[in-house]
Scaffold this active site. Structure first.
Site, short mmCIF file in Angstrom:
data_model
loop_
_atom_site.label_atom_id
_atom_site.label_comp_id
_atom_site.label_asym_id
_atom_site.label_seq_id
_atom_site.Cartn_x
_atom_site.Cartn_y
_atom_site.Cartn_z
N ASP A 45 0.84 -1.20 0.00
CA ASP A 45 0.00 0.00 0.00
C ASP A 45 0.87 1.25 0.00
O ASP A 45 1.97 1.24 0.58
CB ASP A 45 -0.91 0.02 1.22
CG ASP A 45 -2.05 -0.98 1.12
OD1 ASP A 45 -2.40 -1.36 -0.01
OD2 ASP A 45 -2.59 -1.36 2.18
N TYR A 56 5.75 -8.62 8.55
CA TYR A 56 5.44 -7.19 8.67
C TYR A 56 5.59 -6.74 10.11
O TYR A 56 5.37 -7.52 11.05
CB TYR A 56 4.00 -6.90 8.25
CG TYR A 56 3.66 -7.21 6.82
CD1 TYR A 56 3.76 -6.22 5.83
CD2 TYR A 56 3.24 -8.48 6.44
CE1 TYR A 56 3.43 -6.50 4.51
CE2 TYR A 56 2.92 -8.76 5.12
CZ TYR A 56 3.02 -7.76 4.17
OH TYR A 56 2.70 -8.04 2.85
N ASP A 102 -7.41 1.72 7.58
CA ASP A 102 -6.08 2.24 7.88
C ASP A 102 -6.14 3.75 8.09
O ASP A 102 -7.20 4.37 7.98
CB ASP A 102 -5.06 1.84 6.82
CG ASP A 102 -5.35 2.44 5.45
OD1 ASP A 102 -5.84 3.57 5.37
OD2 ASP A 102 -5.10 1.75 4.43
N ARG A 122 -4.36 -4.76 6.93
CA ARG A 122 -5.44 -3.81 7.31
C ARG A 122 -6.63 -4.57 7.88
O ARG A 122 -7.24 -4.15 8.86
CB ARG A 122 -5.87 -2.99 6.09
CG ARG A 122 -4.86 -1.93 5.70
CD ARG A 122 -5.35 -1.15 4.50
NE ARG A 122 -5.32 -1.93 3.28
CZ ARG A 122 -6.28 -1.97 2.37
NH1 ARG A 122 -7.40 -1.28 2.55
NH2 ARG A 122 -6.15 -2.68 1.28
#
Length: 245
Positions: free
Chosen positions: A55, A83, A97, A189
């Site tokens: 993203d 992540y 988000d 997300r």
């Protein structure tokens, strides 16, 4: 075997002819396509691609292929990814988000570290995850984000994903930092949103960095501008051989 170019590896002119794979640290507020396009124009190489989108607001490891290296990108697409995510409890947005519109806020004072750790531990293993409306996932040929921008919400088929490992790194309420190792197709997300739902206070993803893809680590990656400057100094601005790569 296609060469995989890492931060401390030497760059030479043969790479422009042979093609290569490299590791790039995607800057914040750049799309993955922005990175590909920047490399394509700076190196004067027509074929450049990547092995998995991040993203725009996220940072971190992007595997990029150039020239003949684009043919090898498929071998990286199914690898597990790691992540670091910072999740803000008590706030929900339409995109799940920090870039989205706030749709709900709730008090989080009653939530303890133990509550959060219990849910993080629970949310591991194989599970079904509903893709967010603001995503490139297609329903009947239409990308979901295009429908979402028109104010439409459609039913999405839950997707099977695997959270291989989830570990709390830091707790500074209402922020929780989590390290996640997940299968292909996992939306962090949505993970943040689901965590908030299970805690009963809602949540959104505030920060995201991809630190690992398979065995490849962020620490091995080039900063984008440093890679381009290094290339120009070593290989040059690009010639006809580069353009044919």
């Amino acid at each position: 075997m296609m060469q995989i170019l890492k931060k401390n590896d030497p760059i030479d002119a043969s790479l422009a002819r042979q093609g290569f794979i490299t590791l790039i640290n995607k800057p914040q507020d750049w799309t993955s396509f922005d990175v590909v396009n920047k490399i394509r124009h700076a190196l004067k190489i027509k074929k450049v691609g990547h092995a998995g989108t991040l993203d725009p607001f996220a940072t971190g490891l992007l595997i990029v292929g150039a020239g003949r290296g684009t043919r090898a990108l498929s071998q990286f697409m199914n690898l597990d990814k790691t992540y670091r995510a910072v999740i803000r409890l008590g706030v929900e947005t339409d995109t799940y988000d920090v870039t989205g519109k706030v749709v709900k806020e709730q008090d989080t004072q009653m939530i303890t570290r133990q509550d959060v750790e219990a849910v993080i531990n629970e949310m591991q293993g194989e599970m079904l995850q509903v893709p967010p409306m603001y995503s490139a996932k297609k329903v009947k040929g239409q990308p979901l984000y295009k429908l979402a921008r028109k104010g439409k919400e459609v039913e999405r088929e839950p997707q099977k994903v695997v959270i291989h490992q989830a570990k709390m790194l830091n707790w500074q309420p209402p922020l929780v930092e989590v390290e996640l190792t997940v299968s292909k197709g996992t939306y962090i997300r949505t993970y943040a949103h689901d965590l908030g739902q299970k805690l009963g206070v809602g949540a959104m993803l505030a920060e995201l960095a991809r630190t690992k893809i398979g065995a490849f680590c962020l620490e091995e990656s080039f900063e984008l501008n440093a890679f381009i400057e290094n290339w120009k100094q070593t290989v040059g601005q690009g010639d006809e051989d580069h353009k044919r790569a």
